[in-house]
Design an enzyme around this catalytic site. Structure first.
Site, PDB file in Angstrom:
ATOM      1  N   ALA A 127       0.869  -1.186   0.000  1.00  0.00           N
ATOM      2  CA  ALA A 127       0.000   0.000   0.000  1.00  0.00           C
ATOM      3  C   ALA A 127       0.903   1.232   0.000  1.00  0.00           C
ATOM      4  CB  ALA A 127      -0.863  -0.025   1.245  1.00  0.00           C
ATOM      5  N   GLY A 153       0.625  -5.098   0.830  1.00  0.00           N
ATOM      6  CA  GLY A 153      -0.555  -5.128  -0.053  1.00  0.00           C
ATOM      7  C   GLY A 153      -0.258  -5.715  -1.427  1.00  0.00           C
ATOM      8  N   GLU A 165      -0.540  -9.313  -0.966  1.00  0.00           N
ATOM      9  CA  GLU A 165      -1.966  -9.620  -0.802  1.00  0.00           C
ATOM     10  C   GLU A 165      -2.672  -9.651  -2.152  1.00  0.00           C
ATOM     11  OE1 GLU A 165      -3.443  -7.944   3.206  1.00  0.00           O
ATOM     12  OE2 GLU A 165      -1.865  -6.579   2.555  1.00  0.00           O
ATOM     13  N   GLU A 201       4.467  -5.099   7.337  1.00  0.00           N
ATOM     14  CA  GLU A 201       3.565  -4.207   8.086  1.00  0.00           C
ATOM     15  C   GLU A 201       3.978  -4.000   9.542  1.00  0.00           C
ATOM     16  OE1 GLU A 201       2.547  -6.459   5.884  1.00  0.00           O
ATOM     17  OE2 GLU A 201       0.920  -5.634   4.670  1.00  0.00           O
TER      18      GLU A 201
HETATM   19  N1  CAA Z   1       4.582   3.379  -0.391  1.00  0.00           N
HETATM   20  C1  CAA Z   1       4.985   4.573  -0.860  1.00  0.00           C
HETATM   21  N2  CAA Z   1       6.177   4.776  -1.450  1.00  0.00           N
HETATM   22  C2  CAA Z   1       6.991   3.711  -1.571  1.00  0.00           C
HETATM   23  C3  CAA Z   1       6.641   2.442  -1.101  1.00  0.00           C
HETATM   24  C4  CAA Z   1       5.357   2.283  -0.494  1.00  0.00           C
HETATM   25  N3  CAA Z   1       4.910   1.108  -0.052  1.00  0.00           N
HETATM   26  N4  CAA Z   1       7.656   1.588  -1.341  1.00  0.00           N
HETATM   27  C5  CAA Z   1       8.620   2.314  -1.943  1.00  0.00           C
HETATM   28  N5  CAA Z   1       8.215   3.586  -2.081  1.00  0.00           N
HETATM   29  C6  CAA Z   1       8.964   4.694  -2.688  1.00  0.00           C
HETATM   30  C7  CAA Z   1      10.123   5.143  -1.797  1.00  0.00           C
HETATM   31  O1  CAA Z   1       9.681   6.016  -0.772  1.00  0.00           O
HETATM   32  C8  CAA Z   1      11.018   5.823  -2.815  1.00  0.00           C
HETATM   33  O2  CAA Z   1      10.475   7.094  -3.120  1.00  0.00           O
HETATM   34  P1  CAA Z   1      11.465   8.382  -3.270  1.00  0.00           P
HETATM   35  O3  CAA Z   1      12.317   8.040  -4.469  1.00  0.00           O
HETATM   36  O4  CAA Z   1      10.518   9.498  -3.506  1.00  0.00           O
HETATM   37  O5  CAA Z   1      12.258   8.449  -2.006  1.00  0.00           O
HETATM   38  C9  CAA Z   1      10.825   4.944  -4.070  1.00  0.00           C
HETATM   39  O6  CAA Z   1       9.593   4.248  -3.887  1.00  0.00           O
HETATM   40  C10 CAA Z   1      11.934   3.922  -4.241  1.00  0.00           C
HETATM   41  O7  CAA Z   1      12.040   3.175  -3.040  1.00  0.00           O
HETATM   42  P2  CAA Z   1      13.382   3.046  -2.176  1.00  0.00           P
HETATM   43  O8  CAA Z   1      14.283   4.191  -2.436  1.00  0.00           O
HETATM   44  O9  CAA Z   1      12.986   2.781  -0.748  1.00  0.00           O
HETATM   45  O10 CAA Z   1      14.012   1.746  -2.849  1.00  0.00           O
HETATM   46  P3  CAA Z   1      14.989   0.702  -2.152  1.00  0.00           P
HETATM   47  O11 CAA Z   1      15.480  -0.175  -3.237  1.00  0.00           O
HETATM   48  O12 CAA Z   1      15.992   1.381  -1.278  1.00  0.00           O
HETATM   49  O13 CAA Z   1      14.048  -0.159  -1.164  1.00  0.00           O
HETATM   50  C11 CAA Z   1      12.056  -1.408  -0.568  1.00  0.00           C
HETATM   51  C12 CAA Z   1      13.008  -0.923  -1.702  1.00  0.00           C
HETATM   52  C13 CAA Z   1      12.805  -2.367   0.350  1.00  0.00           C
HETATM   53  C14 CAA Z   1      10.888  -2.120  -1.227  1.00  0.00           C
HETATM   54  C15 CAA Z   1      11.603  -0.162   0.240  1.00  0.00           C
HETATM   55  O14 CAA Z   1      11.127   0.826  -0.669  1.00  0.00           O
HETATM   56  C16 CAA Z   1      10.485  -0.470   1.205  1.00  0.00           C
HETATM   57  O15 CAA Z   1      10.729  -1.012   2.267  1.00  0.00           O
HETATM   58  N6  CAA Z   1       9.240  -0.085   0.854  1.00  0.00           N
HETATM   59  C17 CAA Z   1       8.106  -0.238   1.724  1.00  0.00           C
HETATM   60  C18 CAA Z   1       7.582  -1.671   1.701  1.00  0.00           C
HETATM   61  C19 CAA Z   1       6.459  -1.808   2.702  1.00  0.00           C
HETATM   62  O16 CAA Z   1       6.610  -1.564   3.884  1.00  0.00           O
HETATM   63  N7  CAA Z   1       5.275  -2.253   2.212  1.00  0.00           N
HETATM   64  C20 CAA Z   1       4.094  -2.430   3.037  1.00  0.00           C
HETATM   65  C21 CAA Z   1       3.234  -1.204   2.973  1.00  0.00           C
HETATM   66  S1  CAA Z   1       1.926  -1.235   4.143  1.00  0.00           S
HETATM   67  C22 CAA Z   1       0.763  -2.246   3.487  1.00  0.00           C
HETATM   68  O17 CAA Z   1       0.877  -2.752   2.374  1.00  0.00           O
HETATM   69  C23 CAA Z   1      -0.415  -2.432   4.380  1.00  0.00           C
HETATM   70  C24 CAA Z   1      -1.582  -3.146   3.828  1.00  0.00           C
HETATM   71  O18 CAA Z   1      -1.626  -4.344   3.775  1.00  0.00           O
HETATM   72  C25 CAA Z   1      -2.766  -2.402   3.478  1.00  0.00           C
END
Ligand code: CAA
Length: 267
Positions: free
Chosen positions: A73, A118, A121, A141
């Site tokens: 998400a 998500g 999911e 999460e």
């Molecule tokens: N939401 C919003 N933006 C996201 C994102 C997310 N889930 N995942 C990555 N991005 C964005 C980053 O913020 C970054 O944006 P900027 O360039 O503007 O800074 C861009 O995408 C590239 O990401 P990274 O620079 O972080 O890339 P990386 O290679 O260093 O890391 C990653 C990759 C490990 C996937 C890392 O981005 C990460 O941990 N992302 C979040 C993953 C996460 O926690 N997902 C669960 C979300 S909550 C959810 O899904 C709940 C639900 O069930 C409803």
């Protein structure tokens, strides 16, 4: 206003459709605009499935770019959500996931990179998950003070035991595709460069079968899970909404945006 081109739909040979989520700069994270477009296109494709001429025999879902299927998400969008918009978002996401689960033809998640939260999911809502070897999977999460909120706590149990699911959900860590395959979380593992070719080969095999038989057997198979799912999903939604406004969840999301480790107080 809608961002243009958040989804790309391609009609391939043999009535196979490929749907690409196209936000590579955010690793294809699912925001409200993407979910709205997904709901619209899935409903459109479902209606078109009533006629053999316009029918999608297999639907492949993937993410744009080489790096990510869907990184979950959209965590940044969460910052703008109040209680009512969060509820609307969860209902919309549930509608999208169930439109995929109940799509009247086989669906394949073609996982080309990060498949997290998500995003996992959504993949679990598909009938099959193909992944390239370097793809990674996980439910991060807990690192955000959240829980899976798109039906993941329920759907993951049709692919792995509750104890393996607990390891993944409580751990919040990522696993690589070969391990995901050993655990039964995914169906097919391919060399990175063969992901599309292998997925398409399988989709073509499915497209040769009698479409109404596939539809009917899918409906019958889905029935098996319905009672537990209908009981479990509202519980997941309640728990998600409960944790969403805790101090820990606010801290977890802030830490992600500030690119640091969260500090959880248990409040
Ligand atoms: N939401 C919003 N933006 C996201 C994102 C997310 N889930 N995942 C990555 N991005 C964005 C980053 O913020 C970054 O944006 P900027 O360039 O503007 O800074 C861009 O995408 C590239 O990401 P990274 O620079 O972080 O890339 P990386 O290679 O260093 O890391 C990653 C990759 C490990 C996937 C890392 O981005 C990460 O941990 N992302 C979040 C993953 C996460 O926690 N997902 C669960 C979300 S909550 C959810 O899904 C709940 C639900 O069930 C409803």
């Amino acid at each position: 206003m809608k961002e243009p081109g958040l989804l790309v739909i391609e009609n391939l040979d043999n009535h196979i459709s490929k749907l690409t989520i196209n936000r590579p700069s955010s690793l294809n994270a699912l925001n409200t605009a993407v979910l709205h477009e997904l709901a619209e296109i899935l409903s459109h494709l479902t209606i078109k499935n009533e006629s053999p001429k316009t029918r999608t025999k297999v639907l492949i879902i993937t993410g744009a770019g080489e790096k990510s299927f869907i990184a979950g998400a959209d965590i940044k969008e969460f910052e703008t959500m109040k209680e009512s918009s969060l509820q609307e978002y969860l209902v919309l996401a549930a509608r999208v996931m169930s439109s995929i689960s109940n799509f009247p033809a086989p669906t394949i998640a073609m996982v080309n990179g990060y498949c997290l939260g998500g995003g996992l999911e959504l993949a679990l809502s598909c009938d099959f998950i193909f992944a390239k070897e370097s793809a990674s999977f996980g439910f991060p999460e807990v690192e955000l003070g959240l829980i899976p909120g798109f039906g993941g706590t329920q759907r993951v149990l049709s692919r792995m035991s509750i104890s393996e699911a607990k390891k993944l959900i409580f751990g919040g860590h990522k696993i690589k595709a070969p391990e995901a395959s050993e655990l039964g979380l995914i169906d097919f593992l391919t060399k990175d460069e063969l992901l599309f070719e292998e997925t398409l080969k399988y989709a073509n095999k499915l497209a040769e079968k009698a479409p109404l038989s596939l539809q009917a057997s899918k409906r019958a198979l889905q029935e098996h899970h319905i009672t537990n799912f209908e009981r479990g999903l509202p519980s997941e939604h309640r728990e998600f909404a409960k944790v969403f406004f805790t101090d820990d969840s606010i801290e977890g999301r802030k830490a992600f945006i500030e690119n640091r480790k969260p500090f959880f107080k248990g409040e």
